[in-house]
Write an enzyme that holds these catalytic residues in place. Structure first.
Site, mmCIF file in Angstrom:
data_model
loop_
_atom_site.group_PDB
_atom_site.id
_atom_site.type_symbol
_atom_site.label_atom_id
_atom_site.label_comp_id
_atom_site.label_asym_id
_atom_site.label_seq_id
_atom_site.Cartn_x
_atom_site.Cartn_y
_atom_site.Cartn_z
ATOM 1 N N ARG A 16 0.829 -1.208 0.000
ATOM 2 C CA ARG A 16 0.000 0.000 0.000
ATOM 3 C C ARG A 16 0.864 1.259 0.000
ATOM 4 O O ARG A 16 0.539 2.254 -0.672
ATOM 5 C CB ARG A 16 -0.939 -0.014 1.205
ATOM 6 C CG ARG A 16 -2.106 -0.982 1.033
ATOM 7 C CD ARG A 16 -2.976 -1.056 2.262
ATOM 8 N NE ARG A 16 -4.106 -1.958 2.053
ATOM 9 C CZ ARG A 16 -4.782 -2.564 3.019
ATOM 10 N NH1 ARG A 16 -4.438 -2.367 4.285
ATOM 11 N NH2 ARG A 16 -5.797 -3.353 2.739
ATOM 12 N N ARG A 154 1.816 0.897 -11.899
ATOM 13 C CA ARG A 154 0.762 0.945 -10.872
ATOM 14 C C ARG A 154 -0.268 -0.165 -11.079
ATOM 15 O O ARG A 154 -0.649 -0.868 -10.139
ATOM 16 C CB ARG A 154 0.084 2.321 -10.916
ATOM 17 C CG ARG A 154 -1.258 2.423 -10.180
ATOM 18 C CD ARG A 154 -1.128 2.104 -8.698
ATOM 19 N NE ARG A 154 -2.384 2.257 -7.984
ATOM 20 C CZ ARG A 154 -3.359 1.369 -7.949
ATOM 21 N NH1 ARG A 154 -3.257 0.236 -8.636
ATOM 22 N NH2 ARG A 154 -4.449 1.584 -7.235
ATOM 23 N N LYS A 165 -2.991 -11.128 -0.904
ATOM 24 C CA LYS A 165 -4.324 -11.512 -0.430
ATOM 25 C C LYS A 165 -4.519 -13.021 -0.504
ATOM 26 O O LYS A 165 -5.165 -13.613 0.367
ATOM 27 C CB LYS A 165 -5.385 -10.788 -1.250
ATOM 28 C CG LYS A 165 -5.446 -9.293 -0.952
ATOM 29 C CD LYS A 165 -6.553 -8.599 -1.729
ATOM 30 C CE LYS A 165 -6.633 -7.127 -1.352
ATOM 31 N NZ LYS A 165 -7.695 -6.411 -2.097
ATOM 32 N N ASN A 191 -12.041 -3.648 -1.740
ATOM 33 C CA ASN A 191 -12.210 -2.975 -0.459
ATOM 34 C C ASN A 191 -12.722 -1.573 -0.770
ATOM 35 O O ASN A 191 -11.946 -0.657 -1.055
ATOM 36 C CB ASN A 191 -10.888 -2.919 0.312
ATOM 37 C CG ASN A 191 -11.057 -2.386 1.728
ATOM 38 O OD1 ASN A 191 -11.895 -1.529 1.972
ATOM 39 N ND2 ASN A 191 -10.256 -2.889 2.653
ATOM 40 N N GLU A 195 -10.834 2.128 -1.515
ATOM 41 C CA GLU A 195 -10.956 2.792 -2.813
ATOM 42 C C GLU A 195 -11.413 4.235 -2.645
ATOM 43 O O GLU A 195 -10.904 5.143 -3.320
ATOM 44 C CB GLU A 195 -11.925 2.019 -3.706
ATOM 45 C CG GLU A 195 -11.378 0.684 -4.177
ATOM 46 C CD GLU A 195 -12.373 -0.093 -5.021
ATOM 47 O OE1 GLU A 195 -13.397 0.509 -5.438
ATOM 48 O OE2 GLU A 195 -12.140 -1.285 -5.264
ATOM 49 N N THR A 241 -6.806 -2.603 -12.608
ATOM 50 C CA THR A 241 -5.987 -3.289 -11.593
ATOM 51 C C THR A 241 -6.705 -4.532 -11.085
ATOM 52 O O THR A 241 -6.092 -5.593 -10.897
ATOM 53 C CB THR A 241 -5.673 -2.343 -10.425
ATOM 54 O OG1 THR A 241 -4.975 -1.196 -10.904
ATOM 55 C CG2 THR A 241 -4.808 -3.048 -9.379
ATOM 56 N N GLU A 245 -5.562 -8.427 -11.152
ATOM 57 C CA GLU A 245 -5.562 -9.272 -9.953
ATOM 58 C C GLU A 245 -6.339 -10.563 -10.195
ATOM 59 O O GLU A 245 -5.884 -11.657 -9.825
ATOM 60 C CB GLU A 245 -6.158 -8.505 -8.772
ATOM 61 C CG GLU A 245 -5.303 -7.348 -8.299
ATOM 62 C CD GLU A 245 -5.906 -6.636 -7.096
ATOM 63 O OE1 GLU A 245 -6.503 -7.314 -6.233
ATOM 64 O OE2 GLU A 245 -5.770 -5.411 -7.011
#
Length: 257
Positions: A16, A154, A165, A191, A195, A241, A245
């Site tokens: 993060r 990014r 995770k 989450n 966000e 993103t 994932e």
């Protein structure tokens, strides 16, 4: 991020922190790009004639820079994903033996085509005025390359988020992966509270970095449209993103017993 220390790389707090630092880079790069008009010819194949190259002017700069960067082993780093992976030479520096931090993806997960499409078609028009300045085609295109590279890093960092995770919630993630439940995986990695924090922080950064702190800012003083930067994250960066994932997680159990 120390990729020679896998445990620190997979620490979600470190991930993060890295993502927050990337926000700064992206905002500053967009501010630099917003100084110039759209320059549509720089994105068109054949818009600028380049001998022995079939692509746009921005593509050519990206490719040429990646060739140089590959020689100093940039793309051996786990967090780097090139736009032209098939054109890269071998490094001239000795290879670094990075410990494995990501599970190998069978298709060499690469979202750069999607990143370039939304950047050219949506982001540049939202932050730059219409028009061309032939004398600044080189300068604006170099800014484009920096924007694309920072956005790519990014978005592809989502692989590290997904891996972290997975390790934290292995049983739940394993069941979703085995069921190929893409909706369930997306829900598991989402989450909404985080966000919202990201979007609020990004708006403040774009507004703060985009003005001279010694002046009373008016709309005309702002160097970049903060709302456009937030919309870019909300409509493109965060969703893409998540796609990265989910794509990563769907193959996380490949070749495992």
């Amino acid at each position: 991020m120390d990729f020679l220390s896998p445990d620190t790389v997979m620490d979600i707090s470190n991930i993060r922190a890295a993502l927050i630092r990337m926000e700064d880079t992206i905002v500053f790069n967009l501010i630099e790009r917003a100084k110039f008009p759209r320059q549509p010819s720089s994105y068109e194949t054949g818009g600028i004639s380049i001998p022995n190259f079939d692509g746009s002017f921005v593509d050519w700069i990206l490719r040429e820079e990646e060739i140089v960067h590959a020689k100093v082993r940039r793309y051996q780093s786990p967090d780097e994903v090139p736009f032209f992976p098939d054109d890269l030479p071998e490094p001239i520096l000795p290879a670094i033996s990075y410990p494995p931090v990501l599970f190998p993806h069978p298709n060499n997960l690469n979202a750069n085509d999607r990143i370039k499409a939304f950047y050219v078609n949506d982001i540049v028009p939202s932050i730059c005025p219409d028009g061309e300045q032939k004398e600044n085609l080189g300068s604006s295109s170099l800014c484009d390359v920096e924007c694309l590279r920072s956005l790519s890093r990014r978005i592809h960092f989502g692989r590290f988020v997904a891996e972290s995770k997975f390790r934290m919630e292995r049983a739940q993630m394993t069941a979703l992966i085995k069921a190929k439940d893409t909706a369930g995986l997306e829900a598991a990695i989402t989450n909404s509270a985080v966000e919202k924090q990201v979007l609020a922080r990004l708006k403040k950064k774009a507004e703060t970095y985009g003005i001279d702190p010694n002046l009373m800012a008016s709309a005309s003083d702002k160097k970049v449209n903060a709302d456009a930067v937030v919309a870019m994250y909300e409509n493109w960066v965060i969703p893409l993103t998540k796609e990265v994932e989910v794509e990563y997680l769907l193959h996380r159990l490949d070749q495992q017993d």
